[in-house]
Structure formats: structure tokens, C-alpha cells
Design a protein around this motif. Structure first.
Motif, PDB file in Angstrom:
ATOM      1  N   GLY A   8       1.267  -2.080   2.588  1.00 16.30           N
ATOM      2  CA  GLY A   8       0.066  -1.610   1.925  1.00 16.30           C
ATOM      3  C   GLY A   8       0.387  -0.790   0.686  1.00 16.30           C
ATOM      4  O   GLY A   8       1.541  -0.468   0.419  1.00 16.30           O
ATOM      5  N   GLY A   9      -0.650  -0.472  -0.058  1.00 19.20           N
ATOM      6  CA  GLY A   9      -0.455   0.329  -1.257  1.00 19.20           C
ATOM      7  C   GLY A   9      -1.710   0.358  -2.096  1.00 19.20           C
ATOM      8  O   GLY A   9      -2.783  -0.052  -1.651  1.00 19.20           O
ATOM      9  N   LEU A  19       1.245  -8.073   3.063  1.00 19.70           N
ATOM     10  CA  LEU A  19       1.471  -7.251   4.239  1.00 19.70           C
ATOM     11  C   LEU A  19       2.395  -7.982   5.197  1.00 19.70           C
ATOM     12  O   LEU A  19       2.377  -9.211   5.275  1.00 19.70           O
ATOM     13  CB  LEU A  19       0.146  -6.935   4.935  1.00 19.70           C
ATOM     14  N   SER A  20       3.167  -7.202   5.926  1.00 21.37           N
ATOM     15  CA  SER A  20       4.038  -7.755   6.959  1.00 21.37           C
ATOM     16  C   SER A  20       3.716  -7.088   8.284  1.00 21.37           C
ATOM     17  O   SER A  20       3.384  -5.911   8.333  1.00 21.37           O
ATOM     18  CB  SER A  20       5.508  -7.519   6.613  1.00 21.37           C
ATOM     19  N   ALA A  91      -9.184  -0.703   2.843  1.00 17.60           N
ATOM     20  CA  ALA A  91      -9.286  -0.410   4.273  1.00 17.60           C
ATOM     21  C   ALA A  91      -7.891  -0.145   4.810  1.00 17.60           C
ATOM     22  O   ALA A  91      -6.889  -0.387   4.125  1.00 17.60           O
ATOM     23  CB  ALA A  91      -9.917  -1.578   5.024  1.00 17.60           C
ATOM     24  N   VAL A  92      -7.856   0.320   6.040  1.00 24.77           N
ATOM     25  CA  VAL A  92      -6.596   0.330   6.783  1.00 24.77           C
ATOM     26  C   VAL A  92      -6.495  -1.020   7.481  1.00 24.77           C
ATOM     27  O   VAL A  92      -7.429  -1.440   8.169  1.00 24.77           O
ATOM     28  CB  VAL A  92      -6.553   1.477   7.807  1.00 24.77           C
ATOM     29  N   VAL A 120      -4.540  -0.083   2.473  1.00 28.76           N
ATOM     30  CA  VAL A 120      -4.685  -0.893   1.254  1.00 28.76           C
ATOM     31  C   VAL A 120      -5.833  -0.296   0.457  1.00 28.76           C
ATOM     32  O   VAL A 120      -6.948  -0.166   0.960  1.00 28.76           O
ATOM     33  CB  VAL A 120      -4.974  -2.366   1.594  1.00 28.76           C
ATOM     34  N   THR A 121      -5.533   0.074  -0.781  1.00 32.30           N
ATOM     35  CA  THR A 121      -6.558   0.633  -1.656  1.00 32.30           C
ATOM     36  C   THR A 121      -6.625  -0.190  -2.938  1.00 32.30           C
ATOM     37  O   THR A 121      -5.600  -0.372  -3.601  1.00 32.30           O
ATOM     38  CB  THR A 121      -6.260   2.100  -2.002  1.00 32.30           C
ATOM     39  N   VAL A 122      -7.808  -0.690  -3.231  1.00 35.20           N
ATOM     40  CA  VAL A 122      -8.011  -1.512  -4.419  1.00 35.20           C
ATOM     41  C   VAL A 122      -8.920  -0.750  -5.369  1.00 35.20           C
ATOM     42  O   VAL A 122     -10.068  -0.458  -5.039  1.00 35.20           O
ATOM     43  CB  VAL A 122      -8.625  -2.873  -4.072  1.00 35.20           C
TER      44      VAL A 122
END
Length: 124
Positions: A8-9, A19-20, A91-92, A120-122
Motif C-alpha cells: 500500500g501507499g 498489493l501482495s 481504504a485499508v 491505500v490512499t489515492v
């Protein structure tokens, strides 16, 4: 089965992330795996799932055509490639595993094992 999500990021709208979901346990390859997400103030929701063989996948309508799930059972890892990200994808993200069978989009309460999430932040 123990699961760990990563990747995430923070990304700008239109960008991509992968994502993994890394798993421990010799039988992971026999588990169906799903990705779910939870935004602030909202319930956890289904995103995408893949059967243990990789032969069946299910996607939420909101991510079809943008997200792709895949798995490498030799590496005990499931991937979620996210393209054309939107602010509403913030979201998480959690990965979860289930003994199956995967016959349709899985329910949150139907998954047996959960990993810790990755944020994850967009940005717009």
C-alpha cells in the motif's frame, strides 16, 4: 494460515499500485483468497477473489477493468494489481483466505483467515 498484506501507499488519481498477500503454511495453495477493503466510517467490502487454482476470479463492479488479481502458489503469494486508481479506492485493504469452494463473490463473514491490512490512499 497466516497472511500478510503489503504494497500500500499514497498515489495520485490515475496511478497504480500492486498489493501482495504473502502466506505461511504448506497448504496455502489449496485456499481461495480474497481482497477486501474498508474505508473510514464504512463497512468492510469485497473487492476481488481468486480460486485456489487461479481458474476462477470474481470482481466487484467498482473495480472491474481496473484491478487484476493473480496468484503464484509456488511463492505462496497473491497479488492485486490496481490501475487507474480513484480517490474512492482509498481504504485499508485486507487479504483473506478460505477453504472454499469459491462459487461467487465471497462474504466478509465467510472467510476463515485474515491478514493485517495495508493502507491505500489515492489523492485527487
Amino acid at each position: 494460515v497466516q497472511l500478510q498484506a503489503s504494497g500500500g501507499g499514497l498515489v495520485q488519481a490515475g496511478g497504480s499500485l500492486r498489493l501482495s498477500c504473502a502466506a505461511s503454511g504448506p497448504t496455502f495453495s489449496r485456499y481461495d483468497v480474497g481482497w477486501f477493503r474498508q474505508a473510514p466510517g464504512k463497512e468492510r467490502e469485497f473487492v476481488v477473489a481468486i480460486s485456489w487454482t487461479g481458474g476462477r476470479t470474481f470482481y466487484a463492479d467498482s473495480v472491474k477493468g481496473r484491478f487484476t488479481i493473480s496468484r503464484d502458489n509456488a511463492k505462496n503469494t497473491v497479488y492485486l494489481q490496481m490501475n487507474s486508481l480513484k480517490p474512492e479506492d482509498t481504504a485499508v485493504y485486507y487479504c483473506a483466505a478460505d477453504n472454499g469452494p469459491l462459487l461467487g463473490p465471497p462474504r466478509v463473514d465467510g472467510m476463515d483467515y485474515w491478514g493485517k491490512g495495508t493502507q491505500v490512499t489515492v489523492s485527487s
